[in-house]
Scaffold this active site. Sequence first.
Site, PDB file in Angstrom:
ATOM      1  N   ASP A 242       0.949   8.983   1.471  1.00  0.00           N
ATOM      2  CA  ASP A 242       1.514   7.671   1.192  1.00  0.00           C
ATOM      3  C   ASP A 242       0.353   6.668   1.199  1.00  0.00           C
ATOM      4  O   ASP A 242      -0.737   6.964   1.723  1.00  0.00           O
ATOM      5  CB  ASP A 242       2.541   7.342   2.268  1.00  0.00           C
ATOM      6  CG  ASP A 242       3.070   5.934   2.168  1.00  0.00           C
ATOM      7  OD1 ASP A 242       3.494   5.530   1.075  1.00  0.00           O
ATOM      8  OD2 ASP A 242       3.055   5.233   3.198  1.00  0.00           O
TER       9      ASP A 242
ATOM     10  N   ASP B 294       0.707   2.520   1.410  1.00  0.00           N
ATOM     11  CA  ASP B 294       0.923   1.364   2.288  1.00  0.00           C
ATOM     12  C   ASP B 294       1.347   1.831   3.679  1.00  0.00           C
ATOM     13  O   ASP B 294       2.333   2.555   3.832  1.00  0.00           O
ATOM     14  CB  ASP B 294       2.015   0.463   1.721  1.00  0.00           C
ATOM     15  CG  ASP B 294       1.640  -0.137   0.372  1.00  0.00           C
ATOM     16  OD1 ASP B 294       0.439  -0.218   0.079  1.00  0.00           O
ATOM     17  OD2 ASP B 294       2.546  -0.511  -0.388  1.00  0.00           O
TER      18      ASP B 294
ATOM     19  N   ASP C 150       3.986   7.129   7.003  1.00  0.00           N
ATOM     20  CA  ASP C 150       4.223   6.359   8.227  1.00  0.00           C
ATOM     21  C   ASP C 150       5.688   6.008   8.461  1.00  0.00           C
ATOM     22  O   ASP C 150       5.988   5.281   9.416  1.00  0.00           O
ATOM     23  CB  ASP C 150       3.404   5.068   8.198  1.00  0.00           C
ATOM     24  CG  ASP C 150       3.912   4.088   7.137  1.00  0.00           C
ATOM     25  OD1 ASP C 150       3.950   4.463   5.955  1.00  0.00           O
ATOM     26  OD2 ASP C 150       4.278   2.957   7.505  1.00  0.00           O
TER      27      ASP C 150
END
Length: 220
Positions: A11, A13, A172
Amino acid sequence: MSRRFDHVVFDLDGTLLNTLEDLALAGNHVCRANGWPEFSIDAYRFKVGNGVFKLIERIVPAELAGDAVVCERALEQFRTYYAQHKEDHTAPYCGVTDMLDGLLGCGLTLAVLTNKDHAAAAPLVERYFGEGRFAYVQGHVDPFPPKPDAGITKRLLEELGADPARTLYVGDSSVDVATGHNAGLPVVGVTWGFRGRTELAASGADWIIDHPEELLQLVK
């Protein structure tokens, strides 16, 4: 039990780049331009992650949420502002670049899969990580639904020639855990991003790490 991986997909961001402040400022620019209530930077931790369309839905006042014209105008305002300001406060998380180079040194192939618009994601990856670290960068594009839908993930795996069982997905948030699992990938959750350990554990991440160097230890 020892495991061997050939590919690691990240990922963007909240995982590789701390983009939260620039995303929040772009969102609040839209709110300010339309006379809507603004939000704290911290509040945007739970507004981002599902793509820009969902972000707009989360900042538009409830009484206007069904107005397609309003939402489309807000989306254009966000994209225009963010295109000009996406590097104002953004930076890689501490230790991430060294971790990427360590993975490359182990012979792994790296890629990025993000819900950020591809037009914004690709330049950011090149700006902060150069051209050589990632074999493939995939942001959100039509006609694919955003993550965690498996379609875009499977397309990336095909482009890489990657076996899902030998490919790690790293993110995250619960969106990232679902993204990996929906496509048959084991998932590493990182606690330094936007959401934290509690959400990652509740979502069923296969591993949870607190520092980038722990990913190197895991793949070794």
